[in-house]
Design an enzyme around this catalytic site. Structure first.
Site, PDB file in Angstrom:
ATOM      1  N   LYS A  80       0.697  -1.160  -0.090  1.00 53.60           N
ATOM      2  CA  LYS A  80      -0.006  -0.091   0.021  1.00 53.60           C
ATOM      3  C   LYS A  80       0.845   1.356   0.066  1.00 53.60           C
ATOM      4  CE  LYS A  80      -3.981   1.961   2.906  1.00 53.60           C
ATOM      5  NZ  LYS A  80      -4.599   1.560   4.093  1.00 53.60           N
ATOM      6  N   SER A 156      -9.141   1.937   3.491  1.00 52.37           N
ATOM      7  CA  SER A 156      -8.482   2.682   2.661  1.00 52.37           C
ATOM      8  C   SER A 156      -7.433   1.717   1.828  1.00 52.37           C
ATOM      9  CB  SER A 156      -7.685   3.472   3.552  1.00 52.37           C
ATOM     10  OG  SER A 156      -6.675   3.001   4.592  1.00 52.37           O
ATOM     11  N   SER A 180      -9.730  -1.194   7.189  1.00 50.79           N
ATOM     12  CA  SER A 180      -9.071  -0.865   5.872  1.00 50.79           C
ATOM     13  C   SER A 180      -8.329  -2.040   5.256  1.00 50.79           C
ATOM     14  CB  SER A 180      -8.100   0.243   5.971  1.00 50.79           C
ATOM     15  OG  SER A 180      -8.459   1.481   6.320  1.00 50.79           O
TER      16      SER A 180
END
Length: 467
Positions: A80, A156, A180
């Site tokens: 990420k 996210s 997330s």
């Protein structure tokens, strides 16, 4: 040649051992898939082709010599945007951070992957500051769901979920502060684990946020978990290594007390079609010999406002750390929401933290009598790709079923167990603190008994992918 992107990590290892295919072949197929689908799904934030090719070539030499570093050696993976990786940018999803220099230190997840020989292809997209449970970013734009590009990926770890569903990478590393990794996994039909806090080291150290493995199958997530869960002294909350590895041992739910959590009390009502998916998993567990019982609603009064203000303070602190002439670049959905924290005092913040502690204790007490708990990931089947959540003024407001497991530090996985209108619906499997291996084992037991073969997303099929 075999379609490498449809293979599990175990199948790829078998190919690597015989020389029928190698890490370089897997990387090239992954880069071709990115070129084919990323213009549609917008999941990849940064490609590190030169380093990835060097890593794949080194892995190929090790496999040829019969000396791989680990089961993840040569596997194409992503991390990420919020995870520091040497030579790659860290933007935290925001155009306001686009001027920052590239990372010079590997965060623990990146370090563990490199030590294991994994091939880090690049970074995946995320919303500003990770403070949105949706795939919308001021820097990257809208991340789109491979099952339906008009549908949201959740956030996210938005790009990680979309990339995996589209066949990009064997596994991915996301991070989870309120859901997330589980939310994108639920939206995109992949697997994720929010571990016990401290089980997977990350920086900065946190008792609320964790890095977590994401993959298309539980077995691939387990391979990633084994690498990521090694301790790191830089994280003050990093737990000692697990004393044994039970994850290859069969597990049955027979005799387990399993709670079904479909009502939190206040908050968004659970959509009937989502509840039906949760109930279908409950029925499979009951057929497997578990004692399955509904969990009474943990809350009488709405616990979310205090938690939301704690998140607001976190978002506002990052916003205030940006140069004043760049603050306007932060996406309004996050900046305007976080602005409410400017009116809070330190005493207000301490009071909210205390209120969150009380709610955490109530939530933990409600679940204490169960070995495992099954719950939805989100209360609805999904929402539009350009929306920031179910409440535009509070971008994390629909995370109630996920966020409280961060507060109790319990491990919780996400697994697709149904579809609504052609898009995946995820369930959570949560266990007691430090029972990460049992959570993964029960998730795999359910995956093996899922009442349908997992189909291939339309975007992947359009790119020539199969599963």
């Amino acid at each position: 040649m075999t379609d490498l992107l449809s293979q599990s990590a175990a199948q790829l290892r078998a190919l690597f051992r015989t020389g029928a295919a190698g890490p370089v072949d897997l990387l090239e197929a992954t880069l071709e898939r990115i070129a084919a689908v990323n213009p549609t799904i917008n999941a990849i934030a940064y490609l590190d082709e030169d380093r990835a090719r060097a890593a794949a070539q080194a892995a190929a030499r090790r496999w040829s010599a019969g000396a791989p570093l680990s089961d993840m050696d040569g596997m194409a993976v992503t991390v990420k945007d919020s995870i520091n990786c040497v030579g790659m940018p860290w933007r935290h999803g925001s155009a306001a951070h686009a001027d920052l220099p590239d990372a010079t230190v590997d965060s623990p997840p990146a370090a563990r992957l490199k030590e294991a020989g994994a091939v880090i292809v690049g970074k995946t997209t995320m919303p500003d500051f990770g403070m949105m449970a949706a795939g919308v970013s001021s820097l990257y734009g809208i991340v789109r769901n491979p099952w339906d590009p008009e549908r949201n990926t959740g956030g996210s770890s938005a790009g990680a979920g979309a990339a995996l569903a589209a066949g990009i990478g064997v596994a991915a590393v996301g991070t989870d502060i309120a859901g997330s990794v589980r939310l994108p996994a639920g939206h995109c039909g992949v697997v994720a684990l929010k571990p016990t806090q401290g089980r997977i080291p990350h920086l900065p150290a946190s008792t609320m946020r964790s890095a977590g493995p994401m993959a298309r199958t539980v077995s691939d997530a387990i391979d990633m978990y084994r690498v990521l869960s090694l301790p790191d002294a830089r994280d003050a909350w990093s737990l000692a290594p697990e004393s044994d590895d039970r994850m290859d041992r069969p597990l049955t739910p027979r005799g387990m007390r399993i709670g079904i959590l479909t009502d939190l009390g206040p908050g968004f009502a659970l959509h009937p079609r989502v509840e039906a998916v949760v109930r279908s998993a409950a029925a499979v567990l009951a057929d497997g010999g578990a004692e399955v019982t509904d969990v009474p609603a943990p809350f009488d009064d709405d616990p979310y406002p205090a938690l939301d203000r704690v998140f607001q303070v976190r978002g506002r602190a990052e916003w205030e750390g940006i140069a004043p002439d760049r603050r306007h670049l932060v996406i309004p959905a996050v900046a305007d929401w976080a602005a409410g924290a400017a009116e809070l005092s330190a005493t207000d913040y301490a009071r909210d933290l205390a209120a969150v502690d009380v709610s955490q204790a109530r939530f933990a007490a409600a679940l204490a009598g169960f070995d495992m708990v099954v719950a939805p990931v989100i209360p609805t089947p999904g929402f539009a790709a350009d929306e920031v959540g179910l409440d535009p003024s509070r971008p994390l407001a629909h995370c109630g079923y996920t966020a409280w497991f961060n507060q109790t530090a319990q491990p919780a996985s996400s697994l697709c167990f149904g579809f609504v209108d052609g898009c995946p619906v995820g369930i959570q499997i949560a266990g007691r603190r430090c029972a990460d291996q049992e959570v993964l084992r029960l998730t795999r037991w359910l995956e093996e008994r899922r009442p349908f073969p997992m189909p291939t997303p339309p975007v992947t099929l359009a790119a020539g992918g199969t599963r």
